[in-house]
Design a protein around this motif. Sequence first.
Motif, PDB file in Angstrom:
ATOM      1  N   GLY A  81      20.490  43.727  52.127  1.00  0.00           N
ATOM      2  CA  GLY A  81      21.251  42.845  52.990  1.00  0.00           C
ATOM      3  C   GLY A  81      20.321  41.826  53.621  1.00  0.00           C
ATOM      4  N   LEU A  82      20.825  41.047  54.549  1.00  0.00           N
ATOM      5  CA  LEU A  82      19.989  40.043  55.203  1.00  0.00           C
ATOM      6  C   LEU A  82      18.873  40.666  56.026  1.00  0.00           C
ATOM      7  CD1 LEU A  82      22.565  37.360  56.362  1.00  0.00           C
ATOM      8  CD2 LEU A  82      20.852  37.173  54.565  1.00  0.00           C
ATOM      9  N   THR A  83      19.080  41.877  56.527  1.00  0.00           N
ATOM     10  CA  THR A  83      18.070  42.518  57.365  1.00  0.00           C
ATOM     11  C   THR A  83      17.059  43.319  56.569  1.00  0.00           C
ATOM     12  OG1 THR A  83      19.515  44.411  57.699  1.00  0.00           O
ATOM     13  CG2 THR A  83      19.637  42.647  59.334  1.00  0.00           C
ATOM     14  N   GLY A  84      17.200  43.382  55.254  1.00  0.00           N
ATOM     15  CA  GLY A  84      16.244  44.103  54.423  1.00  0.00           C
ATOM     16  C   GLY A  84      16.918  45.114  53.519  1.00  0.00           C
ATOM     17  N   ARG A  85      16.086  46.012  52.996  1.00  0.00           N
ATOM     18  CA  ARG A  85      16.561  47.031  52.063  1.00  0.00           C
ATOM     19  C   ARG A  85      16.687  48.380  52.770  1.00  0.00           C
ATOM     20  NH1 ARG A  85      15.299  45.679  46.473  1.00  0.00           N
ATOM     21  NH2 ARG A  85      14.197  43.710  46.452  1.00  0.00           N
TER      22      ARG A  85
END
Length: 175
Positions: A81-85
């Motif tokens: 996602g936008l915040t990472g994996r």
Amino acid sequence: MDNSGDSSTHAWSTPVGAGVAGCLGGVILLGGAVLVSNDPGGSVLMGIAGILLVGLGVYTLVVRPRLELAAGYPATLTVRGLTGRRSYTPDRVERIRLLSMRRVGRRVGQLEIDVLDDDAEPVRPNDGTGNDGTGKDGPRDDTRLLVFSRWDLGTDLISVVDELRAAGFHVDDDR
């Protein structure tokens, strides 16, 4: 679309062409907003649509692969996602469901994955009665719902479900 080269790893995401087309369409709309500057209302609407379309195109190009399955023991499901994996093993996945519903005269699929929060206790083995030991029907309170469509994964959801099932994840599906 299976974007992997290794048969033990499968990755799914929106096709690159769709992201590029979104970016180009957004730029065209932004250019059109400048060209019709004598119509302030239309210019603002076209500008907003162009910005949103560029944003969607960039998002689809940055968040790749959206879902990745690494086979092995235990199998690992990675969501980007936008915040990472974030990675989940089968004991951190409470439920995977393939839903099919009618929308505007056609059937649309949706893949729902309930995953446990980082501080939640792992899923206890199901005793075959649908009871995971929590004493409740349905998802637990300490789960997060992840929803994927054909757009997100770039392929038929049934093939994704088949790969998840083959890797050892339990999948509920209503087909």
